[in-house]
Design a protein around this motif. Structure first.
Motif, short mmCIF file in Angstrom:
data_model
loop_
_atom_site.label_atom_id
_atom_site.label_comp_id
_atom_site.label_asym_id
_atom_site.label_seq_id
_atom_site.Cartn_x
_atom_site.Cartn_y
_atom_site.Cartn_z
N THR A 1 1.10 13.39 -3.92
CA THR A 1 1.84 12.42 -4.71
C THR A 1 1.74 11.03 -4.10
OG1 THR A 1 3.87 12.93 -3.49
CG2 THR A 1 3.47 14.15 -5.53
N LYS A 2 1.48 10.97 -2.78
CA LYS A 2 1.31 9.68 -2.12
C LYS A 2 0.49 9.90 -0.87
CE LYS A 2 3.83 5.62 -0.51
NZ LYS A 2 5.15 5.01 -0.25
N ASP A 3 -0.70 9.29 -0.82
CA ASP A 3 -1.59 9.48 0.32
C ASP A 3 -1.09 8.68 1.52
OD1 ASP A 3 -3.69 10.50 1.70
OD2 ASP A 3 -5.24 9.75 0.35
N VAL A 4 -1.62 9.01 2.70
CA VAL A 4 -1.22 8.34 3.95
C VAL A 4 -2.47 7.79 4.62
CG1 VAL A 4 -0.12 8.61 6.20
CG2 VAL A 4 0.73 9.91 4.23
N VAL A 5 -2.43 6.53 4.97
CA VAL A 5 -3.58 5.90 5.62
C VAL A 5 -3.63 6.31 7.09
CG1 VAL A 5 -3.55 3.94 4.05
CG2 VAL A 5 -2.26 3.82 6.19
N PRO A 6 -4.82 6.23 7.71
CA PRO A 6 -4.95 6.64 9.11
C PRO A 6 -4.27 5.67 10.06
CG PRO A 6 -6.99 5.66 8.35
CD PRO A 6 -6.11 5.79 7.14
N GLY A 7 -4.15 6.10 11.32
CA GLY A 7 -3.59 5.24 12.34
C GLY A 7 -4.53 4.11 12.69
N THR A 8 -4.11 3.27 13.61
CA THR A 8 -4.90 2.10 13.96
C THR A 8 -4.67 1.74 15.43
OG1 THR A 8 -5.42 -0.18 13.32
CG2 THR A 8 -3.11 0.48 13.30
N ALA A 9 -5.42 0.75 15.92
CA ALA A 9 -5.23 0.28 17.29
C ALA A 9 -3.93 -0.49 17.38
CB ALA A 9 -6.39 -0.60 17.72
N GLY A 10 -3.08 -0.11 18.31
CA GLY A 10 -1.81 -0.80 18.47
C GLY A 10 -1.03 -0.20 19.62
N ALA A 11 -0.18 -1.00 20.23
CA ALA A 11 0.64 -0.52 21.35
C ALA A 11 1.70 -1.57 21.68
CB ALA A 11 -0.23 -0.25 22.57
#
Length: 386
Positions: free
Chosen positions: A108-118
């Motif tokens: 019903t709602k897709d999820v985008v992948p993670g990313t560089a961050g901290a």
């Protein structure tokens, strides 16, 4: 057959996911042309009927190769399955139609992948969101300059022209500690003051002394998972303290998985030598070995390096991986919760190889092709059923 088996499998998986580059596509096409005349070797576990079907597919692929030497794969995309004759066995890769996917999954709602961050926490308690911070100098602590590079990495540099604060010199020098932490759905890389490199996986944190370039011993504390490339220094050991385990090296490459929700802490050695300690028990690892510790015990075994290092290489390598372990990896990267129906068996394995740059639905569709489970995504929750 002198072939990088896992590499070819990875290219096939990228093609299936639609993320293969032109250069990789050409490499895959060339591989088929080069090996098309080699006999297919079939594992004993493959049924005769399945073998006959796969041979027909393989022959069809060979015909396509002979007709058109490049850009072969789009012409056979409608095939029921793709067989790669690799070494002593066959890798079967199912290709479902869009209709099949709709029938087996609900998103019903897709999820985008993670990313560089901290987030970087300085010794004075100041927090810096590295995702939002601009490139360049971020802070100066006890003669060490902290910068964010153009490619988004955190770098510590010792500069002689930077004045050292008396309050952070002498005995206090070892109290200047920084914390680099990632949330679920984040990953980050840091170059420590001794020039060791560390890649942090999602939901992890690393505590380290900013003056470790001059300290007698280089000690860091890890929660979660990280890959280390330690700068060689025979006179000063590098020590990683994680959940119930301590790893000591002089300069080498290794991965430590110490997540709280995993049953054991696992250290996997890729290069060099490490000493792993758990309580009074100590083990020396050789390249390609993994040490798992729970309590005061250490079990050493041959490592599945491809599975261990998938996250650092930007992939999910899920072949023959415990299903719930695989889902924990997925949950951390996509920052989602996994809810299991009571019908889902405990002792099943996942399968598939796919880039972590894909949306969540693409990863789940790949796993669903095994026919063992079905998924439903609602907001940031994955519902798993039989």
């Amino acid at each position: 057959m002198a072939i990088k088996n896992e590499h070819i499998i990875k290219l096939a998986a990228k093609w299936e996911a639609g993320t293969i580059s032109e250069a990789e596509q050409l490499e895959l096409d060339n591989w088929y042309r080069e090996h098309q005349d080699e006999p297919i070797k079939v594992p004993e576990s493959v049924a005769a009927s399945e073998y006959d079907h796969q041979v027909k597919i393989w022959n069809a692929i060979q015909d396509q190769i002979q007709v058109k030497p490049v850009r072969l794969w789009p012409r056979i995309a409608a095939a029921a399955s793709i067989v790669l004759a690799i070494g002593a066995g066959i890798f079967f890769y199912a290709n479902q139609s869009k209709k099949d996917v709709v029938q087996t999954a609900t998103y019903t709602k897709d999820v985008v992948p993670g990313t560089a961050g901290a987030t970087l926490t300085l010794a004075n308690g100041k927090k810096i969101r590295l995702t939002d911070a601009g490139n360049g100098e971020l802070a100066i602590e006890s003669g060490v300059v902290v910068t964010k590079s153009a490619d988004g990495q955190l770098v510590y540099t010792v500069r002689g022209d930077v004045a050292v604060d008396p309050a952070t010199s002498g005995e206090n020098v070892h109290k200047i500690r920084n914390v680099l932490s990632t949330e679920r759905g984040e990953t980050y890389m840091v170059v420590l003051p001794d020039q060791s490199k560390v890649w942090l996986n999602a939901a992890s944190s690393l505590i380290y002394n900013t003056n470790m370039n001059i300290s007698k011993e280089r000690v860091v504390s890890l929660e979660g998972e990280a890959y280390f490339e330690v700068a060689k220094d025979k006179s000063r050991p590098f020590v990683v303290i994680s959940k119930g385990q301590e790893v000591e090296v002089l300069g080498t490459h290794f991965n430590v998985n110490g997540y709280e929700d995993e049953l054991a802490t696992a250290t996997t050695l890729l290069e060099g030598s490490v000493k792993v300690s758990a309580g009074d028990v100590k083990q020396i690892l050789k390249p390609g070995q993994q040490a798992k510790s729970a309590g005061n015990t250490i079990n050493v075994s041959r490592a599945d390096v491809e599975t261990v290092m998938d996250w650092k290489n930007g992939d999910f390598f899920l072949n023959r991986v415990d299903f719930r372990t695989a889902m924990r990896k997925i949950a951390r990267w996509y920052n989602v919760e996994v809810v299991y129906d009571k019908s889902v068996p405990i002792d099943i394995e996942s399968s598939g190889y796919i880039s972590r740059t894909n949306n969540l639905s693409a990863v789940l569709k790949l796993i669903e092709k095994s026919g063992q489970v079905h998924f439903r995504i609602e907001d940031r929750r994955i519902f798993v059923s039989k």
